[in-house]
Structures are given as C-alpha cells and as structure tokens.
Design an enzyme around this catalytic site. Structure first.
Site, PDB file in Angstrom:
ATOM      1  N   GLN A  10      11.224  35.231  64.827  1.00 21.35           N
ATOM      2  CA  GLN A  10      12.293  35.677  64.067  1.00 21.35           C
ATOM      3  C   GLN A  10      13.015  36.932  64.892  1.00 21.35           C
ATOM      4  O   GLN A  10      12.470  37.732  65.022  1.00 21.35           O
ATOM      5  CB  GLN A  10      11.962  36.122  62.733  1.00 21.35           C
ATOM      6  CG  GLN A  10      13.309  35.488  61.735  1.00 21.35           C
ATOM      7  CD  GLN A  10      12.791  35.489  60.292  1.00 21.35           C
ATOM      8  OE1 GLN A  10      11.990  35.071  59.959  1.00 21.35           O
ATOM      9  NE2 GLN A  10      13.902  35.657  59.422  1.00 21.35           N
ATOM     10  N   SER A  95       4.418  35.358  65.500  1.00 28.63           N
ATOM     11  CA  SER A  95       4.576  35.120  64.079  1.00 28.63           C
ATOM     12  C   SER A  95       4.640  33.623  64.158  1.00 28.63           C
ATOM     13  O   SER A  95       4.183  32.606  64.310  1.00 28.63           O
ATOM     14  CB  SER A  95       5.667  35.999  63.634  1.00 28.63           C
ATOM     15  OG  SER A  95       5.908  36.051  62.230  1.00 28.63           O
ATOM     16  N   LEU A  96       6.262  33.318  63.427  1.00 24.25           N
ATOM     17  CA  LEU A  96       6.637  31.938  63.310  1.00 24.25           C
ATOM     18  C   LEU A  96       6.383  30.873  64.479  1.00 24.25           C
ATOM     19  O   LEU A  96       6.059  29.828  64.554  1.00 24.25           O
ATOM     20  CB  LEU A  96       7.821  31.572  62.826  1.00 24.25           C
ATOM     21  CG  LEU A  96       8.966  31.685  63.882  1.00 24.25           C
ATOM     22  CD1 LEU A  96       9.449  30.407  64.391  1.00 24.25           C
ATOM     23  CD2 LEU A  96      10.219  32.476  63.188  1.00 24.25           C
ATOM     24  N   ARG A 120       7.375  28.257  54.382  1.00 23.70           N
ATOM     25  CA  ARG A 120       6.857  29.969  54.829  1.00 23.70           C
ATOM     26  C   ARG A 120       8.147  30.574  54.509  1.00 23.70           C
ATOM     27  O   ARG A 120       7.986  31.872  54.189  1.00 23.70           O
ATOM     28  CB  ARG A 120       6.464  29.770  56.148  1.00 23.70           C
ATOM     29  CG  ARG A 120       5.801  31.279  56.636  1.00 23.70           C
ATOM     30  CD  ARG A 120       5.341  30.999  57.987  1.00 23.70           C
ATOM     31  NE  ARG A 120       4.850  32.110  58.690  1.00 23.70           N
ATOM     32  CZ  ARG A 120       5.497  33.055  59.411  1.00 23.70           C
ATOM     33  NH1 ARG A 120       6.841  32.848  59.629  1.00 23.70           N
ATOM     34  NH2 ARG A 120       4.627  34.116  60.083  1.00 23.70           N
ATOM     35  N   HIS A 200       4.465  40.689  57.267  1.00 24.07           N
ATOM     36  CA  HIS A 200       3.221  40.956  57.950  1.00 24.07           C
ATOM     37  C   HIS A 200       2.594  42.160  57.344  1.00 24.07           C
ATOM     38  O   HIS A 200       2.241  43.164  57.794  1.00 24.07           O
ATOM     39  CB  HIS A 200       3.410  41.035  59.495  1.00 24.07           C
ATOM     40  CG  HIS A 200       3.608  39.851  60.108  1.00 24.07           C
ATOM     41  ND1 HIS A 200       2.912  38.789  60.138  1.00 24.07           N
ATOM     42  CD2 HIS A 200       4.818  39.435  60.618  1.00 24.07           C
ATOM     43  CE1 HIS A 200       3.493  37.714  60.873  1.00 24.07           C
ATOM     44  NE2 HIS A 200       4.715  38.209  61.069  1.00 24.07           N
ATOM     45  N   GLN A 249      -2.355  35.684  58.707  1.00 23.28           N
ATOM     46  CA  GLN A 249      -1.329  36.076  59.699  1.00 23.28           C
ATOM     47  C   GLN A 249       0.029  36.589  58.606  1.00 23.28           C
ATOM     48  O   GLN A 249       0.737  37.394  58.673  1.00 23.28           O
ATOM     49  CB  GLN A 249      -0.783  34.924  60.438  1.00 23.28           C
ATOM     50  CG  GLN A 249       0.223  35.259  61.262  1.00 23.28           C
ATOM     51  CD  GLN A 249       1.340  34.471  61.710  1.00 23.28           C
ATOM     52  OE1 GLN A 249       2.271  34.064  60.726  1.00 23.28           O
ATOM     53  NE2 GLN A 249       1.543  33.786  62.830  1.00 23.28           N
TER      54      GLN A 249
END
Length: 309
Positions: A10, A95-96, A120, A200, A249
């Site tokens: 992102q 991440s994503l 998510r 996170h 995560q």
C-alpha cells in the site's frame, strides 16, 4: 542472473495504473475483469479513473494493487511465454504484496486473493476506527536506535523497509513521542504518515482475529515457488504455515530489509518488481547496493524486460 519476483504494498497505488496493460493485452484485461467480478464492484473504474481519495481507501487499494501486479504477471506468463518457476528463485511481497506473491506462485486463485484483500482492507479499517492510531517514517537512524526509541515511547516497529528507513506504528501520542525521541537521537526525518490506522501493530488485533477464520476457510495450495514471508524473512512452501504467518503479519512487523538480505545471501542478484510504482526497487538499492532492481509497471517496461530474458 538469478532473479526473484517481488510485489509492492500500500502506498504504491496511482490513478491510471495498469490502463495501458488493459488496453494492450487481453490477458491483463481479463485480470481486472475477474477482480471486478470477484468483488461484485467495478474496481477497475476506480483504478483507471479515480478519484485518488477513493482508490486510496484501504479496502480498495489492497485488491487494486494486487490486480495491477497480477496483470503484469499474466502478461509475462501468457503473452511473453515466461515460466515463473524457471525464471524466479523466490517470490515475496511487501505487506499486502505477499498476497500478490502467493497468487503469482499458484497458492491462491486470483478471485480468492481479491476477496481476501477486500476483507483484509475492511477489517484493518474497522480496527483503525476501534483502536485509533498512526504510523510514522523514521529516516536516518539505525534499527537498534529505532528499537530503543519505540521501546521508550511504547509503540512498535511496523515496517523495516531498508537501511535507515523504518516505519513505526502505535497510538497518536506514542508515535509523536517516538518521533521527538528519534529527532533528538539524530534522525534526518520523523514524519507522521497519512494512513487510517496503526497497521502492523497490536492495535490491529481485532483485524487479525476477523481474518483468522477467513484465511482458514480460503483454499490455498502449496506455492510452486518459495515465498519469503514478511514476519520471518525466510522461505516457506507449506500452505498451512503460510496461513498462520498471514494472520501474524497483520499485527507483526514487515521484515523487508531482512527479506532482501536473505534473497541476496541465496544468490539472487536481481529483483523484479511487478506492479505499480518503483518503491521496492528504490529500497533494494539501499539494502543491497550490488543487486539489480527492475520495475515492471507498463507495456514499455515489460517489452524492455523481454529483451533481457
């Protein structure tokens, strides 16, 4: 040349990303259409036309960035005849982007990846409303110094992005305190980021719990290429273990520096970034200056890459 395929997270989104791929390659068009169908929403219209404020909403940005990345991957595979298994030693994503990596490696279907990222994004947005928080970028401090700062301020390391670039996460008060402490220790910059939550970090625990059952019920195969997981910075090929790591995560740190360092230690000399922007390519040069980094984010960059394969 030993290569790994990596996928952005992102912040890399931009209005119009992937439009030239959509217009040029039928397989890319099919990716965007399949994501639209999976989400029962014309997400591609938001991707191509904006506005940026809507595209940047977490629940839109996450599946949109995955769609862009997978459009690049499908062009590599089906238009250019490249076997990912033969061409790349590892896949990884920030991440994503880890979901994009799993989709590219065959662990997740495109439809399931889109649905997971929508859920998510929604879960993270809800967690941000339930437990408000912020994130900040700390530039120019060692990881040891950043860890001391967040311990003193009672916030968390969210993303270890590169040497001298760390993102922290927590409540507004604790992050602002950490920024002041970081500046006092000599940080070049300590900048609060325009995000909707303390991603996170433990403030995302409700999102993690919300995603747990969703992850468990979603079909996942063992990936055909080892995936370097964010929370361990180590390769994994067991789908059950990967699901557990995806759960962790959401509240855990993205160990991107260590992930790149691991791939380099295993002989990878070139990272191919598939998707919007050039963020990971830029980070690579700070982490391992000897590594090559190539961004594939347009028809032109894909055609240039084909000449080198």
């Amino acid at each position: 040349m030993t290569k790994a395929l990596v996928f952005p997270g992102q912040g890399s989104q931009s209005v119009g990303m992937g439009k030239d791929l959509y217009d040029t390659y039928s397989v890319a068009k099919e990716v965007f259409q399949e994501v639209d169908d999976a989400l029962e929403q014309p997400l591609s219209k938001i991707i191509f036309e904006g506005p940026i404020e809507v595209l940047t909403q977490t629940q839109n940005a996450q599946p949109a960035l995955m769609a862009m990345s997978m459009a690049v991957v499908r062009v590599l595979q089906k238009e250019m005849g490249i076997s990912l298994q033969e061409e790349f030693k590892f896949v990884a994503g920030h991440s994503l982007g880890e979901y994009s990596a799993l989709c590219a490696s065959g662990a997740l279907s495109l439809r399931d990846a889109a649905k997971l990222l929508r859920r998510r994004g929604e879960a993270m947005a809800r967690a941000g409303e339930k437990n408000p928080g912020v994130m900040a970028a700390i530039i120019g401090l060692s990881m040891e110094d950043v860890r001391q700062v967040v311990a003193e301020a009672n916030c968390f390391v969210a993303n270890d992005n590169s040497i001298g670039q760390v993102v922290i996460s927590g409540s507004k008060e604790t992050v602002e305190k950490a920024c002041s402490l970081a500046t006092a220790r000599g940080a070049k910059r300590a900048l609060v980021l325009p995000v909707s939550g303390a991603f996170h970090s433990p403030l995302m625990q409700s999102a993690a719990e919300e995603m747990k059952d969703v992850l468990l019920s979603t079909p996942m195969q063992n990936p055909s290429i080892p995936v370097i997981c964010n929370v361990t910075a180590q390769p994994e090929t067991n789908a059950h273990v990967i699901k557990e790591l995806l759960y962790e995560q959401i509240t855990g740190s993205v160990h991107w520096t260590q992930s790149v360092q691991y791939m380099y230690s295993q002989g990878v000399d070139t990272l191919i970034e598939a998707g919007s922007g050039k963020v990971l390519s830029g980070l690579t040069k700070r982490i391992e200056p000897e590594m090559n980094a190539i961004s594939l984010n347009s028809v032109l960059t894909l055609e240039e890459f084909l000449k080198t394969v």
